[in-house]
Design an enzyme around this catalytic site. Sequence first.
Site, mmCIF file in Angstrom:
data_model
loop_
_atom_site.group_PDB
_atom_site.id
_atom_site.type_symbol
_atom_site.label_atom_id
_atom_site.label_comp_id
_atom_site.label_asym_id
_atom_site.label_seq_id
_atom_site.Cartn_x
_atom_site.Cartn_y
_atom_site.Cartn_z
ATOM 1 N N SER A 122 -13.054 -2.839 0.013
ATOM 2 C CA SER A 122 -13.327 -2.217 1.307
ATOM 3 C C SER A 122 -14.759 -1.734 1.373
ATOM 4 C CB SER A 122 -12.436 -0.981 1.494
ATOM 5 O OG SER A 122 -11.139 -1.354 1.800
ATOM 6 N N LYS A 131 -5.470 6.395 8.097
ATOM 7 C CA LYS A 131 -6.117 6.777 6.844
ATOM 8 C C LYS A 131 -6.435 8.260 6.857
ATOM 9 C CE LYS A 131 -9.486 4.722 3.835
ATOM 10 N NZ LYS A 131 -10.741 4.017 3.699
ATOM 11 N N ARG A 152 0.861 -1.193 0.000
ATOM 12 C CA ARG A 152 0.000 0.000 0.000
ATOM 13 C C ARG A 152 0.886 1.228 0.000
ATOM 14 N NH1 ARG A 152 -2.778 3.399 3.901
ATOM 15 N NH2 ARG A 152 -4.957 3.773 3.293
HETATM 16 N N1 TZP Z 1 -9.282 1.158 5.726
HETATM 17 C C1 TZP Z 1 -10.101 1.287 6.753
HETATM 18 S S1 TZP Z 1 -9.288 1.741 8.166
HETATM 19 C C2 TZP Z 1 -7.787 1.734 7.360
HETATM 20 C C3 TZP Z 1 -7.967 1.398 6.032
HETATM 21 C C4 TZP Z 1 -6.918 1.313 5.014
HETATM 22 C C5 TZP Z 1 -6.494 2.077 8.027
HETATM 23 C C6 TZP Z 1 -6.061 0.985 8.951
HETATM 24 O O1 TZP Z 1 -4.841 1.308 9.549
HETATM 25 P P1 TZP Z 1 -4.544 0.963 11.065
HETATM 26 O O2 TZP Z 1 -3.231 1.667 11.312
HETATM 27 O O3 TZP Z 1 -4.396 -0.526 11.201
HETATM 28 O O4 TZP Z 1 -5.648 1.550 11.905
#
Ligand code: TZP
Length: 222
Positions: free
Chosen positions: A107, A136, A38
């Site tokens: 997602s 995010k 990513r």
């Molecule tokens: N999609 C929903 S929450 C997220 C994504 C890509 C971020 C998740 O990152 P983390 O650091 O595990 O909370």
Amino acid sequence: MLQLPKFYAITDCQLSNCTHEEIVTMLLAGGARLIQLRDKDMSARELLDSARACLKLTRAAGATLMINDRVDVALTAEADGVHLGQEDMSVEDAREILGEEKIIGVSTHSLDQFRAALETSANYIAIGPIYQTKTKENPDPVVGLELIREARKLTDRPLVAIGGINHERAPEVIAAGADCVAAISALYPWPEKMDLMSKPDVAGSARKFLESVGEAVMRKNS
Ligand code: TZP
Ligand code: MG
């Protein structure tokens, strides 16, 4: 139906101060077998180079490498699949490009989006953010464990939970019905006392996740 590993590790060069290859090497050493590349900042060319290099590592380890967002990069690098958000190409358009054999994940951030994803050929459906996340930009509202429970009632398709999950929270996420937990920031813990050589213990974090998720799955099945 796709058999997903229970733990899904996602690379982040900013949070780790490492390259994708370095991260993938550490994740594999820690036992991760499902990894997503990513990167919201790299050019297509840079991402393609990284994907090719990481695929050499994951193939040698028998692990699966997914590419975030970029169907073109996944296709060209011959990655195992692509992970799509609500604003990326649709699952069916990606399916037409990648074919039946590749893994496509999507997602979702609400029950409506989840129901819509069920109408597609997505191999797994991700739900989140389960908890608050700083990773995010402009995250959707927190959906909590409740959305996992609701989604679980609707399908046997693999469910991935994401957003604010660490190894301590992973068991309740599995207990709520998720098949797999995904994480970004929890994989990159920096030591309290830092020096120039400091790096986050990515392999150790992966091990902790695998242990807690493994135990949670055993409890669920017993
Ligand atoms: N999609 C929903 S929450 C997220 C994504 C890509 C971020 C998740 O990152 P983390 O650091 O595990 O909370
Ligand atoms: Mg996306």
